[in-house]
Design an enzyme around this catalytic site. Structure first.
Site, PDB file in Angstrom:
ATOM      1  N   THR A 147      60.771 -62.907  48.024  1.00  0.00           N
ATOM      2  CA  THR A 147      62.153 -63.343  48.171  1.00  0.00           C
ATOM      3  C   THR A 147      63.096 -62.175  48.445  1.00  0.00           C
ATOM      4  N   ASP A 148      64.242 -62.493  49.036  1.00  0.00           N
ATOM      5  CA  ASP A 148      65.269 -61.463  49.233  1.00  0.00           C
ATOM      6  C   ASP A 148      65.951 -61.080  47.915  1.00  0.00           C
ATOM      7  N   GLU A 149      65.746 -61.901  46.861  1.00  0.00           N
ATOM      8  CA  GLU A 149      66.454 -61.630  45.600  1.00  0.00           C
ATOM      9  C   GLU A 149      66.007 -60.326  44.950  1.00  0.00           C
ATOM     10  N   TYR A 164      63.930 -63.855  37.124  1.00  0.00           N
ATOM     11  CA  TYR A 164      63.118 -64.327  38.261  1.00  0.00           C
ATOM     12  C   TYR A 164      62.941 -63.205  39.279  1.00  0.00           C
ATOM     13  N   ALA A 185      52.342 -69.537  44.823  1.00  0.00           N
ATOM     14  CA  ALA A 185      52.496 -69.983  43.427  1.00  0.00           C
ATOM     15  C   ALA A 185      53.434 -69.060  42.661  1.00  0.00           C
ATOM     16  N   ALA A 186      54.431 -69.665  42.045  1.00  0.00           N
ATOM     17  CA  ALA A 186      55.395 -68.883  41.257  1.00  0.00           C
ATOM     18  C   ALA A 186      56.265 -69.844  40.473  1.00  0.00           C
ATOM     19  N   ARG A 210      74.874 -67.171  50.421  1.00  0.00           N
ATOM     20  CA  ARG A 210      73.421 -67.170  50.610  1.00  0.00           C
ATOM     21  C   ARG A 210      73.139 -67.276  52.111  1.00  0.00           C
ATOM     22  N   LYS A 212      59.525 -61.252  40.523  1.00  0.00           N
ATOM     23  CA  LYS A 212      59.059 -61.209  41.915  1.00  0.00           C
ATOM     24  C   LYS A 212      58.977 -59.754  42.395  1.00  0.00           C
ATOM     25  N   ARG A 248      76.773 -68.948  36.744  1.00  0.00           N
ATOM     26  CA  ARG A 248      75.431 -68.482  36.351  1.00  0.00           C
ATOM     27  C   ARG A 248      75.563 -67.056  35.813  1.00  0.00           C
ATOM     28  N   VAL A 273      79.472 -76.806  41.019  1.00  0.00           N
ATOM     29  CA  VAL A 273      79.508 -75.553  41.791  1.00  0.00           C
ATOM     30  C   VAL A 273      79.822 -74.425  40.815  1.00  0.00           C
ATOM     31  N   SER A 288      60.041 -70.425  40.274  1.00  0.00           N
ATOM     32  CA  SER A 288      60.937 -70.045  41.379  1.00  0.00           C
ATOM     33  C   SER A 288      62.421 -70.284  41.135  1.00  0.00           C
TER      34      SER A 288
HETATM   35  P1  NAD Z   1      58.322 -74.264  43.859  1.00  0.00           P
HETATM   36  O1  NAD Z   1      58.831 -73.966  42.495  1.00  0.00           O
HETATM   37  O2  NAD Z   1      58.827 -75.462  44.579  1.00  0.00           O
HETATM   38  O3  NAD Z   1      56.728 -74.386  43.828  1.00  0.00           O
HETATM   39  C1  NAD Z   1      55.914 -73.511  43.114  1.00  0.00           C
HETATM   40  C2  NAD Z   1      54.511 -74.090  43.084  1.00  0.00           C
HETATM   41  O4  NAD Z   1      53.666 -73.157  42.376  1.00  0.00           O
HETATM   42  C3  NAD Z   1      54.417 -75.417  42.331  1.00  0.00           C
HETATM   43  O5  NAD Z   1      53.595 -76.320  43.055  1.00  0.00           O
HETATM   44  C4  NAD Z   1      53.762 -75.048  41.013  1.00  0.00           C
HETATM   45  O6  NAD Z   1      53.016 -76.101  40.433  1.00  0.00           O
HETATM   46  C5  NAD Z   1      52.886 -73.875  41.432  1.00  0.00           C
HETATM   47  N1  NAD Z   1      52.571 -72.958  40.324  1.00  0.00           N
HETATM   48  C6  NAD Z   1      53.431 -72.449  39.414  1.00  0.00           C
HETATM   49  N2  NAD Z   1      52.774 -71.656  38.550  1.00  0.00           N
HETATM   50  C7  NAD Z   1      51.474 -71.639  38.951  1.00  0.00           C
HETATM   51  C8  NAD Z   1      50.317 -70.976  38.488  1.00  0.00           C
HETATM   52  N3  NAD Z   1      50.333 -70.165  37.418  1.00  0.00           N
HETATM   53  N4  NAD Z   1      49.153 -71.180  39.145  1.00  0.00           N
HETATM   54  C9  NAD Z   1      49.097 -72.022  40.220  1.00  0.00           C
HETATM   55  N5  NAD Z   1      50.165 -72.674  40.678  1.00  0.00           N
HETATM   56  C10 NAD Z   1      51.336 -72.481  40.072  1.00  0.00           C
HETATM   57  O7  NAD Z   1      58.585 -72.951  44.690  1.00  0.00           O
HETATM   58  P2  NAD Z   1      58.997 -72.769  46.225  1.00  0.00           P
HETATM   59  O8  NAD Z   1      60.448 -72.891  46.358  1.00  0.00           O
HETATM   60  O9  NAD Z   1      58.094 -73.596  47.061  1.00  0.00           O
HETATM   61  O10 NAD Z   1      58.629 -71.226  46.424  1.00  0.00           O
HETATM   62  C11 NAD Z   1      57.314 -70.828  46.805  1.00  0.00           C
HETATM   63  C12 NAD Z   1      57.263 -69.322  46.858  1.00  0.00           C
HETATM   64  O11 NAD Z   1      58.232 -68.848  47.798  1.00  0.00           O
HETATM   65  C13 NAD Z   1      57.614 -68.642  45.527  1.00  0.00           C
HETATM   66  O12 NAD Z   1      56.761 -67.541  45.363  1.00  0.00           O
HETATM   67  C14 NAD Z   1      59.064 -68.201  45.700  1.00  0.00           C
HETATM   68  O13 NAD Z   1      59.311 -67.047  44.938  1.00  0.00           O
HETATM   69  C15 NAD Z   1      59.097 -67.899  47.185  1.00  0.00           C
HETATM   70  N6  NAD Z   1      60.406 -68.072  47.840  1.00  0.00           N
HETATM   71  C16 NAD Z   1      61.124 -69.220  47.695  1.00  0.00           C
HETATM   72  C17 NAD Z   1      62.323 -69.379  48.382  1.00  0.00           C
HETATM   73  C18 NAD Z   1      63.136 -70.657  48.265  1.00  0.00           C
HETATM   74  O14 NAD Z   1      64.276 -70.674  48.741  1.00  0.00           O
HETATM   75  N7  NAD Z   1      62.633 -71.707  47.688  1.00  0.00           N
HETATM   76  C19 NAD Z   1      62.801 -68.349  49.203  1.00  0.00           C
HETATM   77  C20 NAD Z   1      62.051 -67.174  49.318  1.00  0.00           C
HETATM   78  C21 NAD Z   1      60.841 -67.053  48.645  1.00  0.00           C
HETATM   79  O1  DAU Z   2      67.168 -66.191  48.043  1.00  0.00           O
HETATM   80  C1  DAU Z   2      65.910 -66.778  47.900  1.00  0.00           C
HETATM   81  C2  DAU Z   2      65.866 -67.580  46.624  1.00  0.00           C
HETATM   82  O2  DAU Z   2      66.628 -68.760  46.862  1.00  0.00           O
HETATM   83  C3  DAU Z   2      64.456 -67.942  46.178  1.00  0.00           C
HETATM   84  O3  DAU Z   2      63.763 -66.764  45.866  1.00  0.00           O
HETATM   85  C4  DAU Z   2      64.486 -68.863  44.965  1.00  0.00           C
HETATM   86  O4  DAU Z   2      63.179 -69.267  44.629  1.00  0.00           O
HETATM   87  C5  DAU Z   2      65.311 -70.075  45.315  1.00  0.00           C
HETATM   88  O5  DAU Z   2      65.414 -70.929  44.195  1.00  0.00           O
HETATM   89  C6  DAU Z   2      66.685 -69.655  45.792  1.00  0.00           C
HETATM   90  O6  DAU Z   2      67.441 -69.049  44.705  1.00  0.00           O
HETATM   91  P1  DAU Z   2      68.989 -69.365  44.471  1.00  0.00           P
HETATM   92  O7  DAU Z   2      69.334 -69.029  43.076  1.00  0.00           O
HETATM   93  O8  DAU Z   2      69.815 -68.769  45.556  1.00  0.00           O
HETATM   94  O9  DAU Z   2      68.948 -70.961  44.721  1.00  0.00           O
HETATM   95  P2  DAU Z   2      69.696 -72.171  43.995  1.00  0.00           P
HETATM   96  O10 DAU Z   2      69.463 -73.381  44.850  1.00  0.00           O
HETATM   97  O11 DAU Z   2      69.374 -72.257  42.545  1.00  0.00           O
HETATM   98  O12 DAU Z   2      71.231 -71.751  44.120  1.00  0.00           O
HETATM   99  C7  DAU Z   2      71.825 -71.501  45.396  1.00  0.00           C
HETATM  100  C8  DAU Z   2      73.239 -71.059  45.144  1.00  0.00           C
HETATM  101  O13 DAU Z   2      73.985 -72.190  44.633  1.00  0.00           O
HETATM  102  C9  DAU Z   2      73.371 -69.976  44.071  1.00  0.00           C
HETATM  103  O14 DAU Z   2      74.420 -69.092  44.422  1.00  0.00           O
HETATM  104  C10 DAU Z   2      73.748 -70.745  42.804  1.00  0.00           C
HETATM  105  C11 DAU Z   2      74.533 -71.925  43.345  1.00  0.00           C
HETATM  106  N1  DAU Z   2      74.424 -73.168  42.546  1.00  0.00           N
HETATM  107  C12 DAU Z   2      73.190 -73.626  42.238  1.00  0.00           C
HETATM  108  C13 DAU Z   2      73.041 -74.761  41.488  1.00  0.00           C
HETATM  109  C14 DAU Z   2      71.664 -75.263  41.109  1.00  0.00           C
HETATM  110  C15 DAU Z   2      75.576 -73.844  42.179  1.00  0.00           C
HETATM  111  O15 DAU Z   2      76.698 -73.428  42.493  1.00  0.00           O
HETATM  112  N2  DAU Z   2      75.430 -74.983  41.446  1.00  0.00           N
HETATM  113  C16 DAU Z   2      74.219 -75.466  41.064  1.00  0.00           C
HETATM  114  O16 DAU Z   2      74.163 -76.493  40.365  1.00  0.00           O
END
Ligand code: NAD
Ligand code: DAU
Length: 353
Positions: A133-135, A159, A81-82, A223, A163, A288, A215, A84
């Site tokens: 996350t790696d971020e 964010y 849960a986060a 990434r 984290k 961004r 973009v 994200s």
């Molecule tokens: P997501 O945003 O798709 O899902 C987050 C979920 O958490 C949702 O279902 C939301 O309803 C729930 N949530 C939010 N706040 C809450 C709260 N206070 N209590 C209970 N539930 C809550 O996120 P995701 O992409 O599935 O990421 C999941 C986890 O993995 C996060 O912790 C994120 O930081 C981490 N992560 C994501 C990525 C990625 O690329 N998506 C990569 C590395 C790590």
């Molecule tokens: O690295 C792990 C992370 O990856 C997770 O911790 C985050 O929860 C997850 O959202 C993701 O973060 P990013 O910021 O890397 O993901 P996003 O999909 O938002 O963007 C990916 C790359 O694309 C980033 O460099 C920004 C760029 N981007 C994104 C959007 C939404 C664009 O160029 N255009 C866009 O419209």
């Protein structure tokens, strides 16, 4: 025996829940607040499964979490849960601090009290798996060595900072109280059920509707991409074989610039749905703020000590992901609600059509 998952209605969480119930007999309780990113529809196939229980709630609600822990006696908590989305954290960081920092703290407190009440064997066997996350490590330049478990923390977005704070809390609970924690610092996931405001599903959704593909900046940010099923497999291996207190850097060894990802998706769409020139939809838009230049992961510890390795290449994973979104356009249109459209309008206003 059971496990408790937080945020299991989100992207990675719902993939984890579905895979868990497909491969384990052990019951699973899912607590999720159902924010805009949470979607119970992802889990419709397991509704009614006696091994699965869904509870709508906030991880910061200590009474609720304490009750669930006592009732279900889990042997592990997997904390997804986060808030994200980096862009949302730039526009409105409050929810990120509330859930990612205060929420994780509240959860850790409830779990600590529960864990301290377990008998010796159950205390030793218990795991708190924190999905991070790696971020948190900040940004790399071209040629820098990839992030690993020893990389210093240098979070750059609200964010990432939230984290990072949660990682520090998890570390402190291990160090101070002995809570058997595990932390994964994973790179960008992609795959089914990802909310279409993140790059890959956003590109697919907009391209099939003939809309501009935004973009950021010069599109040369890098990434590392990992298919969500490979991330979930790494998390399961961590639960099985991870050393208490350990941190694992998890990634796909698949570094790509954003433009490369977007062009690859246009190529794949051109094969699957020939006709439009998808490449012509690509539009460079305002960058961004504070945009991290490059992420890369050295996953050798996870691979060597857990015996884990990604099964999808970026090319096979991207093709499957594209197909999933084409096959599930109804899912996409149902999650692209009014709130989603407001976000897209505010984020891209004049720069994307
Ligand atoms: P997501 O945003 O798709 O899902 C987050 C979920 O958490 C949702 O279902 C939301 O309803 C729930 N949530 C939010 N706040 C809450 C709260 N206070 N209590 C209970 N539930 C809550 O996120 P995701 O992409 O599935 O990421 C999941 C986890 O993995 C996060 O912790 C994120 O930081 C981490 N992560 C994501 C990525 C990625 O690329 N998506 C990569 C590395 C790590
Ligand atoms: O690295 C792990 C992370 O990856 C997770 O911790 C985050 O929860 C997850 O959202 C993701 O973060 P990013 O910021 O890397 O993901 P996003 O999909 O938002 O963007 C990916 C790359 O694309 C980033 O460099 C920004 C760029 N981007 C994104 C959007 C939404 C664009 O160029 N255009 C866009 O419209």
């Amino acid at each position: 025996m059971s496990i408790l998952v937080t945020g299991g209605a989100g992207f990675i969480g719902s993939n984890f829940v579905l895979e868990w119930l497909a491969t384990h007999n052990e019951p699973l309780v899912n607590i999720d607040k159902l924010t805009y990113a949470g979607n119970r529809e992802n889990l419709i196939s397991v509704q009614g499964d006696p091994r699965y229980r869904f509870v709508r709630g906030d991880v910061a609600d200590r009474d609720l979490v304490a009750r669930l822990l006592l009732e279900h006696q889990p042997r592990a908590v997997v904390h997804f849960a986060a808030e994200s989305h980096v862009d949302r954290s730039i526009v409105g960081p409050d929810a990120f601090m509330q859930t990612n920092v205060i929420g994780t703290f509240g959860l850790l407190e409830s779990v600590r009290v529960y864990w301290e009440g377990l008998n010796h064997d159950r205390r030793n066997g218990f795991r708190f798996l924190h999905v991070s996350t790696d971020e948190v490590f900040g940004s790399l330049n071209e040629g820098d060595p990839a992030f690993d478990e020893e990389s210093p923390y240098r979070p750059n977005s609200p964010y990432a900072a939230s984290k990072a704070a949660s990682d520090h809390l998890v570390r402190a609970y291990n160090h101070t109280y002995g809570l058997p924690t595990l932390t994964s610092n994973c790179s960008n996931n992609y795959g089914p059920y990802q909310f279409p405001e993140k790059l890959i599903p956003l590109v697919l959704h907009r391209a099939v509707h003939g809309q501009h593909i935004p973009v950021y900046g010069d599109g040369r940010q890098v990434r590392d991409w990992l298919h969500v099923s490979d991330h979930c497999a790494a998390l399961r291996r961590m639960l099985e074989a991870g050393e208490p207190g350990a941190v694992y850097a998890v990634g796909g060894s698949a570094e790509r610039t954003n433009l490369e990802v977007v062009e690859a998706l246009c190529e794949l769409l051109g094969e699957a749905r020939p006709g439009p020139n998808y490449h012509s939809l690509v539009h460079m838009v305002k960058d961004r703020p504070g945009h991290d230049r490059r992420y890369a992961i050295d996953a050798r510890r996870a691979m060597n000590s857990l015996g884990w390795a990604p099964q999808e290449t970026f090319s096979s994973g991207l093709r499957k992901t594209m197909q999933w979104y084409l096959d599930n356009e109804e899912w996409v249109s149902r999650v692209t609600t009014g709130a989603y459209r407001d976000w897209i309008d505010r984020q891209y206003h004049a720069s994307a059509g």
